[in-house]
Design a protein around this motif. Structure first.
Motif, PDB file in Angstrom:
ATOM      1  N   ILE A 159      -0.882  -4.736   3.059  1.00 30.61           N
ATOM      2  CA  ILE A 159      -0.099  -5.946   3.297  1.00 30.61           C
ATOM      3  C   ILE A 159      -0.438  -7.046   2.287  1.00 30.61           C
ATOM      4  CG2 ILE A 159       0.308  -7.827   4.936  1.00 30.61           C
ATOM      5  CD1 ILE A 159      -0.029  -5.782   7.176  1.00 30.61           C
ATOM      6  N   TYR A 209      -0.686  -8.800   9.421  1.00 28.51           N
ATOM      7  CA  TYR A 209      -2.002  -8.919   8.800  1.00 28.51           C
ATOM      8  C   TYR A 209      -3.017  -9.494   9.784  1.00 28.51           C
ATOM      9  CZ  TYR A 209      -5.648 -10.335   5.528  1.00 28.51           C
ATOM     10  OH  TYR A 209      -6.848 -10.497   4.889  1.00 28.51           O
ATOM     11  N   LEU A 223       5.010 -10.287   7.749  1.00 28.93           N
ATOM     12  CA  LEU A 223       3.846  -9.629   7.167  1.00 28.93           C
ATOM     13  C   LEU A 223       2.543 -10.311   7.586  1.00 28.93           C
ATOM     14  CD1 LEU A 223       5.120  -8.902   3.535  1.00 28.93           C
ATOM     15  CD2 LEU A 223       4.560  -7.201   5.275  1.00 28.93           C
TER      16      LEU A 223
END
Length: 338
Positions: free
Chosen positions: A302, A273, A269
């Motif tokens: 996110i 990002y 993630l």
């Protein structure tokens, strides 16, 4: 420190955005709500702050601003101005991390302001007013050894007669945790600063699993000089920002396996990002409104997912603000003690 000359001790403070604040003292060591300190022209003092155009086409405001969402779009309110933020020319807020110290720098009987900033510079805002009506003039960067005075970021100034010759010397804490002395080789009314002498070496702030278990001196040093032990010599009190591994129990094999899985998910993630952020800022910023909107939406989606994973994972480190005492010895050696 009585900045307004009313007989009561006042407090002053810098801030991350950069503005300076005065807490006026009253009877019984009471203090008023903070008010921004202004110069003699009525302008809010924020050394190094203001509105600037960035090389990427964005507008950056170093100071306290407020975002406002309206049907006409997003605006930022800053010191009486209302600036529209658009995908083509976004507005970002940042700060100068000001640290302020009041002292009669030029020996005229009035308290001046010494202001450090995030770049490691120290500025003087001279008090051109009266004892009970301060009026600060245009700030200027201090020099040492004939050139601009700088330390390694996050300058925190403090004045004291360190060498006992009757004038004010300058001590400056730095972003790397060090403390530097700039001796005044001039006079009480016309200070001239020599090259810096490091009194305290840099500290450290280790983030992640390698954070130390025991307290260690950190970074962003803020310094005060006082005769702590009453031996007639000035000692140093140094505040910091430090990291430390929390005292958590050793996880079971099952808990460790689950934590490893969550960390891998978090890393994935975070990579997404950072890629989205690169499309929003800097030289790789997306050019079209559609691309910018897509990147903004991805960041918004996110961020809560990362926070959710953080809540399930044990903390790898925690932050502290320690105060360290350096006792001054006859030969000017210093010994740290927390």
């Amino acid at each position: 420190m009585d900045l307004d000359g009313d007989g009561f001790v006042d407090l002053i403070s810098g801030s991350w955005p950069g503005e300076l604040f005065l807490f006026r003292g009253g009877p019984g060591r009471t203090f008023s709500s903070p008010e921004t300190i202004k110069d003699r022209g009525g302008n809010v003092i924020n050394v190094g702050g203001g509105i600037r155009d960035g090389p990427d086409g964005a507008i950056r405001i170093a100071g306290h601003g407020e975002f406002e969402q309206t049907p006409e779009g997003t605006f930022v309110k800053y010191q009486g101005k209302r600036i529209k933020s658009t995908p083509e020319k976004p507005v970002y807020l940042t700060g100068t991390a000001s640290a302020v110290h009041a002292a009669d720098w030029d020996g005229d009987g009035h308290l001046d302001l010494l202001v450090g900033d995030i770049q490691g510079r120290v500025f003087l805002a001279p008090n051109e007013g009266k004892a009970k009506a301060y009026a600060f003039g245009k700030e200027r960067q201090l020099e040492a050894a004939g050139g601009p005075l700088t330390v390694k970021g996050d300058a925190g100034p403090f004045t004291a007669d360190w060498d006992g010759d009757g004038d004010l010397d300058l001590l400056v804490g730095a972003g790397d945790g060090s403390v530097t002395l700039f001796r005044n080789t001039g006079t009480r009314k016309a200070p001239v600063l020599a090259a810096g002498e490091q009194l305290v070496p840099p500290g450290e702030a280790v983030h992640g699993p390698k954070a130390p278990k025991e307290p260690r001196r950190g970074i962003r040093a803020k310094v005060c000089a006082a005769d702590w032990d009453g031996d007639g010599r000035l000692d140093l009190l140094v505040g910091d920002f430090a990291t430390q591994k929390p005292g958590l129990p050793v996880p079971t094999p099952e808990e460790k396996a689950e934590q490893d899985r969550l960390r891998k998910e978090k890393e994935s993630l975070q990579a997404r990002y950072h890629e989205a952020v690169r499309k929003l800022h800097g030289p790789t910023r997306a050019k079209t409104k559609e691309e910018l909107d897509k990147a903004t939406k991805e960041c918004e989606e996110i961020t809560p997912k990362i926070r959710e994973l953080d809540a399930k994972l044990p903390r790898e480190y925690e932050t502290h603000g320690w105060v360290w005492l350096f006792l001054r010895r006859p030969a000017e050696a210093t010994t740290p003690r927390q």
